[in-house]
Design an enzyme around this catalytic site. Sequence first.
Site, PDB file in Angstrom:
ATOM      1  N   ARG A  96       2.052 -11.799  13.454  1.00 20.32           N
ATOM      2  CA  ARG A  96       1.011 -11.467  12.421  1.00 20.32           C
ATOM      3  C   ARG A  96       1.442 -11.089  11.043  1.00 20.32           C
ATOM      4  NH1 ARG A  96      -1.893  -7.629  12.419  1.00 20.32           N
ATOM      5  NH2 ARG A  96      -3.555  -8.775  11.630  1.00 20.32           N
ATOM      6  N   GLU A 106       2.496  -7.374  11.086  1.00 25.81           N
ATOM      7  CA  GLU A 106       1.978  -7.041   9.542  1.00 25.81           C
ATOM      8  C   GLU A 106       3.057  -6.551   9.016  1.00 25.81           C
ATOM      9  OE1 GLU A 106      -1.501  -4.820  11.013  1.00 25.81           O
ATOM     10  OE2 GLU A 106      -0.721  -3.066  10.296  1.00 25.81           O
ATOM     11  N   TYR A 135      -7.078   6.190  13.535  1.00 22.09           N
ATOM     12  CA  TYR A 135      -6.948   4.831  12.768  1.00 22.09           C
ATOM     13  C   TYR A 135      -8.093   3.905  12.842  1.00 22.09           C
ATOM     14  CZ  TYR A 135      -5.907   0.138  11.829  1.00 22.09           C
ATOM     15  OH  TYR A 135      -6.153  -1.236  11.153  1.00 22.09           O
ATOM     16  N   GLU A 137      -6.972 -12.573  10.720  1.00 25.92           N
ATOM     17  CA  GLU A 137      -7.775 -11.220  10.639  1.00 25.92           C
ATOM     18  C   GLU A 137      -8.710 -11.245   9.373  1.00 25.92           C
ATOM     19  OE1 GLU A 137      -6.712  -6.251  10.967  1.00 25.92           O
ATOM     20  OE2 GLU A 137      -5.384  -7.846  10.110  1.00 25.92           O
ATOM     21  N   ASP A 161      -6.011  -4.121   1.923  1.00 25.15           N
ATOM     22  CA  ASP A 161      -4.836  -3.846   0.923  1.00 25.15           C
ATOM     23  C   ASP A 161      -4.143  -4.975   0.653  1.00 25.15           C
ATOM     24  OD1 ASP A 161      -2.986  -3.694   3.129  1.00 25.15           O
ATOM     25  OD2 ASP A 161      -3.834  -1.668   3.418  1.00 25.15           O
ATOM     26  N   HIS A 200     -13.698  -6.770  12.266  1.00 25.39           N
ATOM     27  CA  HIS A 200     -13.719  -5.443  12.723  1.00 25.39           C
ATOM     28  C   HIS A 200     -15.145  -4.659  12.899  1.00 25.39           C
ATOM     29  CE1 HIS A 200      -9.629  -5.143  10.379  1.00 25.39           C
ATOM     30  NE2 HIS A 200      -9.501  -5.993  10.897  1.00 25.39           N
ATOM     31  N   TRP A 226       2.373   6.284  12.245  1.00 22.03           N
ATOM     32  CA  TRP A 226       0.996   6.027  11.906  1.00 22.03           C
ATOM     33  C   TRP A 226       0.507   4.778  12.310  1.00 22.03           C
ATOM     34  CZ3 TRP A 226      -1.696   3.264   8.240  1.00 22.03           C
ATOM     35  CH2 TRP A 226      -3.080   3.231   8.168  1.00 22.03           C
ATOM     36  N   GLU A 246      -2.823  -5.653  19.679  1.00 19.81           N
ATOM     37  CA  GLU A 246      -2.002  -5.659  18.517  1.00 19.81           C
ATOM     38  C   GLU A 246      -1.198  -4.355  18.369  1.00 19.81           C
ATOM     39  OE1 GLU A 246      -4.254  -6.213  14.837  1.00 19.81           O
ATOM     40  OE2 GLU A 246      -2.628  -5.167  13.620  1.00 19.81           O
ATOM     41  N   HIS A 279      -1.866   0.234  16.594  1.00 24.64           N
ATOM     42  CA  HIS A 279      -1.312   0.635  15.385  1.00 24.64           C
ATOM     43  C   HIS A 279       0.026   1.265  15.838  1.00 24.64           C
ATOM     44  CE1 HIS A 279      -1.359   1.507  11.158  1.00 24.64           C
ATOM     45  NE2 HIS A 279      -2.189   0.408  11.062  1.00 24.64           N
ATOM     46  N   ASP A 329      -6.386  -3.013  18.009  1.00 29.40           N
ATOM     47  CA  ASP A 329      -4.981  -2.512  17.391  1.00 29.40           C
ATOM     48  C   ASP A 329      -4.750  -1.139  17.667  1.00 29.40           C
ATOM     49  OD1 ASP A 329      -3.025  -2.199  15.472  1.00 29.40           O
ATOM     50  OD2 ASP A 329      -4.231  -2.656  13.651  1.00 29.40           O
ATOM     51  N   ARG A 333     -12.467  -7.211  16.752  1.00 29.45           N
ATOM     52  CA  ARG A 333     -11.505  -6.111  17.078  1.00 29.45           C
ATOM     53  C   ARG A 333     -12.291  -4.830  17.140  1.00 29.45           C
ATOM     54  NH1 ARG A 333      -7.151  -3.528  12.806  1.00 29.45           N
ATOM     55  NH2 ARG A 333      -8.997  -2.044  12.370  1.00 29.45           N
ATOM     56  N   ASN A 349       0.871  -1.290   0.117  1.00 27.18           N
ATOM     57  CA  ASN A 349       0.033  -0.167   0.031  1.00 27.18           C
ATOM     58  C   ASN A 349       0.849   1.371   0.238  1.00 27.18           C
ATOM     59  OD1 ASN A 349      -2.252   1.561   0.193  1.00 27.18           O
ATOM     60  ND2 ASN A 349      -2.838   0.802   2.096  1.00 27.18           N
TER      61      ASN A 349
HETATM   62  O1  EZ4 Z   1      -3.325  -0.152   8.538  1.00 29.82           O
HETATM   63  O2  EZ4 Z   1      -2.854  -2.803   6.142  1.00 29.82           O
HETATM   64  O3  EZ4 Z   1      -4.590  -4.582  11.237  1.00 29.82           O
HETATM   65  N1  EZ4 Z   1      -4.629  -4.140  10.313  1.00 29.82           N
HETATM   66  C1  EZ4 Z   1      -3.945  -2.729   9.882  1.00 29.82           C
HETATM   67  C2  EZ4 Z   1      -4.139  -2.463   8.475  1.00 29.82           C
HETATM   68  C3  EZ4 Z   1      -2.921  -1.386   8.197  1.00 29.82           C
HETATM   69  C4  EZ4 Z   1      -2.876  -1.416   6.440  1.00 29.82           C
HETATM   70  C5  EZ4 Z   1      -1.966  -0.440   6.061  1.00 29.82           C
HETATM   71  O4  EZ4 Z   1      -1.788  -0.503   4.607  1.00 29.82           O
HETATM   72  O5  EZ4 Z   1      -3.280  -2.507  10.805  1.00 29.82           O
HETATM   73  O6  EZ4 Z   1      -5.385  -1.886   8.379  1.00 29.82           O
HETATM   74 CO    CO Z   2      -2.865  -3.633  12.109  1.00 33.77          CO
END
Ligand code: EZ4
Ligand code: CO
Length: 405
Positions: free
Chosen positions: A285, A264, A159, A341, A318, A122, A405, A238, A214, A212, A147, A37
Amino acid sequence: MKISEIKVLVTCPGRNFVTVKIVTDAGVYGLGDATINGREQAVIACLNEHVVPCLIDRDPQDIEDIWQYLYRGVYWRRGPIGMAAIAAIDMALWDIKGKIAGLPVYQLLGGRSRKSVTLYAHANGETIDETLENAAALMDQGFKAIRLQSAIPGLPVTYGVLGEQKDYFELQGNRPLPPEEEWSTKKYYKLVVELFKKAREKFGPDVHLLHDVHSRLTPIEAARLSKLLEPYDLMFLEDACIAENQDSFKLVRNHTVTPLAIGETFNSIWDCKELIQNQWIDYIRAAATHAGGITGLRRIIDFAAIHDVKSAPHGAPDLSPICFAAHMHLDSWAPNFGIQEYSGAVNEQTAKIFKHAHEVNDGTAFVSDAPGLGVDFDEEAAAEYPYKRSYLPVSRLEDGTMWHW
Ligand code: EZ4
Ligand code: CO
């Protein structure tokens, strides 16, 4: 048998997907996912200019040797672009091997360890109540693991919650440039603890709940949040913080019994070796597309198994349905599978391009018995949706400092 042609195809049916198609002189072809992505063209250039020319006329059955040739044989190892290129080639070769053998890939890996693949869905919302309503609707559909993400009062975008916007393209406007988001740990703590408190009050102890972060927290902040969430019994937290320095997770781990998950964005076993061997995490993950394909991810999962770490592959929108299929085959086989997931059904345009007979029912995925990965790619349908430049957002602290991010 020889590889006669390799096509690198990009399409944007709502999101960009990079697909590799390896064609053989025997008429069999295989498909792989190379999507990163926001950096799609870098992978396309890497494949077309540097990888594809080396593979023409080689035997597509030599999966391991081709993997080693593209990894060990290249002085500049690892990194997201190179590993996504290897991943797509690798998936396509496993797809071909399955088609030659007349077997689904999970059979080639050693057969099934379970009947079906448990998914987590989600639930996102502008408010805690909205998130919980969405979670209730998912539970009605049969999901037993969910989640929860909720917008943070006082921060315009968060996010997992796009608000009025339909998708990231809309968030970027017509330029497009990375949208900027603001972050405040203080505002977040308050919201997320309230979210899980209310969720347990409403749903009771049985449903599996996940979250998450993030990567928005520092290690000590991540430790604090993990501790604050202990009463709500998460299946896992996560990406509690960044793990470029894998020691960061030692700090988090030493403060909490909340299970931890990460991976991820990892590209190889070297990104998680300390995390796994020290048992600082509970779920790995990593994704087939970003960690060297089925060959790369299988190695990580095997290493995790001997350290009591379970697999929980990334399932973002993605990653293309080809990657999702690769994950379902690995999930069906892995003795240490945890959970998969699942970010919901793909849109109509994507379903028209990526055709398969895999099924999602009652919070569970059923892998199809079609030979190979079991996904086909309609090139004509894909051509109707050309590539669109797109960025993920970036994040800043309230004083303007660039953040994760
Ligand atoms: O933000 O794959 O757990 N899932 C995630 C995703 C990521 C995207 C970034 O391209 O954190 O949604
Ligand atoms: Co994630």
